[in-house]
Design an enzyme around this catalytic site. Structure first.
Site, PDB file in Angstrom:
ATOM      1  N   VAL A 192       0.400  -3.488 -12.954  1.00 41.78           N
ATOM      2  CA  VAL A 192       1.771  -3.766 -12.510  1.00 41.78           C
ATOM      3  C   VAL A 192       2.538  -4.541 -13.570  1.00 41.78           C
ATOM      4  O   VAL A 192       3.663  -4.183 -13.930  1.00 41.78           O
ATOM      5  CB  VAL A 192       1.766  -4.531 -11.172  1.00 41.78           C
ATOM      6  N   ASP A 229      -2.455 -13.949 -19.969  1.00 45.12           N
ATOM      7  CA  ASP A 229      -3.540 -13.195 -19.344  1.00 45.12           C
ATOM      8  C   ASP A 229      -4.835 -13.545 -20.063  1.00 45.12           C
ATOM      9  O   ASP A 229      -5.127 -13.002 -21.134  1.00 45.12           O
ATOM     10  CB  ASP A 229      -3.279 -11.686 -19.420  1.00 45.12           C
ATOM     11  N   ALA A 275       2.574 -10.794  -6.111  1.00 46.10           N
ATOM     12  CA  ALA A 275       1.118 -10.787  -6.277  1.00 46.10           C
ATOM     13  C   ALA A 275       0.418 -11.158  -4.970  1.00 46.10           C
ATOM     14  O   ALA A 275       0.098 -10.281  -4.157  1.00 46.10           O
ATOM     15  CB  ALA A 275       0.724 -11.731  -7.398  1.00 46.10           C
ATOM     16  N   ARG A 276       0.192 -12.428  -4.744  1.00 46.00           N
ATOM     17  CA  ARG A 276      -0.459 -12.916  -3.535  1.00 46.00           C
ATOM     18  C   ARG A 276       0.037 -14.321  -3.229  1.00 46.00           C
ATOM     19  O   ARG A 276       0.357 -15.096  -4.133  1.00 46.00           O
ATOM     20  CB  ARG A 276      -1.985 -12.963  -3.699  1.00 46.00           C
ATOM     21  N   ASP A 287       7.827 -11.931  -2.444  1.00 43.91           N
ATOM     22  CA  ASP A 287       7.328 -10.865  -1.575  1.00 43.91           C
ATOM     23  C   ASP A 287       6.032 -11.256  -0.883  1.00 43.91           C
ATOM     24  O   ASP A 287       5.621 -10.591   0.067  1.00 43.91           O
ATOM     25  CB  ASP A 287       7.099  -9.586  -2.399  1.00 43.91           C
ATOM     26  N   GLU A 301       1.717 -14.491   6.486  1.00 47.92           N
ATOM     27  CA  GLU A 301       2.491 -13.247   6.454  1.00 47.92           C
ATOM     28  C   GLU A 301       2.476 -12.577   7.819  1.00 47.92           C
ATOM     29  O   GLU A 301       1.413 -12.406   8.417  1.00 47.92           O
ATOM     30  CB  GLU A 301       1.915 -12.313   5.384  1.00 47.92           C
ATOM     31  N   HIS A 347       5.972  -8.872   2.013  1.00 40.99           N
ATOM     32  CA  HIS A 347       4.829  -8.199   1.387  1.00 40.99           C
ATOM     33  C   HIS A 347       4.942  -6.676   1.511  1.00 40.99           C
ATOM     34  O   HIS A 347       4.048  -5.995   2.022  1.00 40.99           O
ATOM     35  CB  HIS A 347       3.502  -8.674   1.995  1.00 40.99           C
ATOM     36  N   ALA A 403       6.286  -4.850  -1.366  1.00 38.54           N
ATOM     37  CA  ALA A 403       6.581  -4.345  -2.700  1.00 38.54           C
ATOM     38  C   ALA A 403       5.877  -3.030  -2.988  1.00 38.54           C
ATOM     39  O   ALA A 403       6.428  -2.140  -3.637  1.00 38.54           O
ATOM     40  CB  ALA A 403       6.214  -5.381  -3.762  1.00 38.54           C
TER      41      ALA A 403
END
Length: 351
Positions: free
Chosen positions: A167, A187, A247-248, A272, A277, A296, A298
């Site tokens: 992504v 990363d 992401a989370r 998102d 949630e 959530h 996306a």
């Protein structure tokens, strides 16, 4: 039931039932079973005891703890060889427990990379142009001073990507091609050369935060990433920068983000994912006009869901046929996995 049947089960939902079932339907030796979140124990026990693959949703709010893949459930699953997450995330799977038990963990990373990257870009554009703020005010019927909604252009600005995998790499490509943006990436799993191949510069997190006009999170939720974005990190961002996450939840500290927005240490946020949630309507972050929210969704496009269902089913069949899965989360499990696979299914998987 076909002789030597291989058993796959899921709880409540699949990534795309139609595409998933269409792939599995080609194999009469594979039996698919369904449990509900409230299925009684006398229904759960026989299904989990014979299961070879658990196709599991990633939502902690939907999958109850008793049906999440942890040491307690693994102890009841002597034939399980793989836990397969419906999406890229695998919050409902204890990877360490699976590795200790010789169980492979796989996800569907890349299956919704277009959808999620587009969503992140849409949030970047909408926040920069202040579209949500203007829309809300225009609906009140009050007089509008257009000078209050002056936005910013994306062209030539700097995007910081946290996790430049499927992504994040796709978002970097879009932003570079459409807006000639400079791309920075944090990363730890990739080399500078690998990051450069994705069109970005590899930097440390503090440098990314200090230089970026947009910070977009695209890493999985792990022990290392939990709480990665807290008060100290938001304080390093530019006052005119935006924070985006698809992401989370739990990767960013929601209270710290609310404090940063209240103090105007950052310009706004596109969110998102949440700790709970869907988020409650009175969540503190909902109070800011400079925050764009979605529940959530996306990765929830027609195309992405069909693709996720197909690749999930194809990966399950590859696993059951003894092939090494392409999206293996715990590759260190392979020696123990091969021993268990051979004992359970009667033939050895590939080296």
């Amino acid at each position: 039931m076909a002789p030597n049947a291989k058993h796959v089960f899921y709880v409540r939902y699949l990534p795309s039932a139609a595409s998933y079932m269409a792939v599995l339907a080609q194999r009469p030796d594979v039996q698919l079973e369904k449990l509900e979140t409230d299925s009684p124990e006398d229904a759960v026990s026989p299904v989990v005891s014979r299961a070879h693959v658990y196709q599991i949703g990633a939502s902690r709010q939907i999958i109850p703890p008793r049906l999440q893949v942890n040491a307690a459930l693994l102890a009841r699953m002597p034939n399980l060889i793989a836990a397969s997450s419906n999406g890229a995330g695998y919050d409902t799977i204890d990877v360490d427990a699976c590795t200790a038990a010789g169980v492979a963990v796989v996800n569907q990373s890349g299956g919704n990379k277009e959808a999620v990257a587009e969503h992140a870009l849409a949030m970047m554009m909408t926040l920069s142009k202040r579209i949500v703020e203007a829309d809300r005010h225009a609906r009140t019927g009050q007089a509008i001073d257009r000078a209050n909604y002056i936005g910013r252009e994306l062209n030539g600005r700097t995007l910081g990507v946290i996790g430049i995998g499927n992504v994040g790499g796709n978002l970097a490509r879009m932003c570079k091609a459409a807006f000639n943006m400079r791309i920075l990436a944090y990363d730890p799993l990739l080399t500078a050369q690998q990051v450069a191949a994705r069109g970005a510069e590899k930097v440390e997190l503090d440098d990314l935060l200090a230089q970026s006009d947009y910070v977009s999170v695209h890493c999985p939720l792990t022990k290392q990433s939990r709480g990665m974005m807290g008060a100290a990190q938001f304080a390093r961002m530019k006052p005119e920068a935006y924070f985006i996450t698809t992401a989370r939840g739990f990767i960013h500290d929601e209270a710290a983000l609310a404090d940063a927005l209240k103090a105007k240490r950052i310009a706004g946020a596109g969110l998102d994912v949440w700790e709970d949630e869907p988020p409650p309507h009175d969540h503190p972050l909902m109070a800011f006009d400079t925050v764009m929210v979605s529940p959530h969704v996306a990765g929830s496009t027609i195309e992405a869901r069909e693709n996720m269902g197909r690749i999930a089913a194809e990966q399950v069949l590859a696993i059951l046929d003894g092939k090494k899965p392409p999206r293996l989360i715990n590759p260190e499990v392979w020696p123990a996995y091969r021993d268990r696979f051979t004992r359970i299914l009667g033939f050895a998987p590939e080296e």
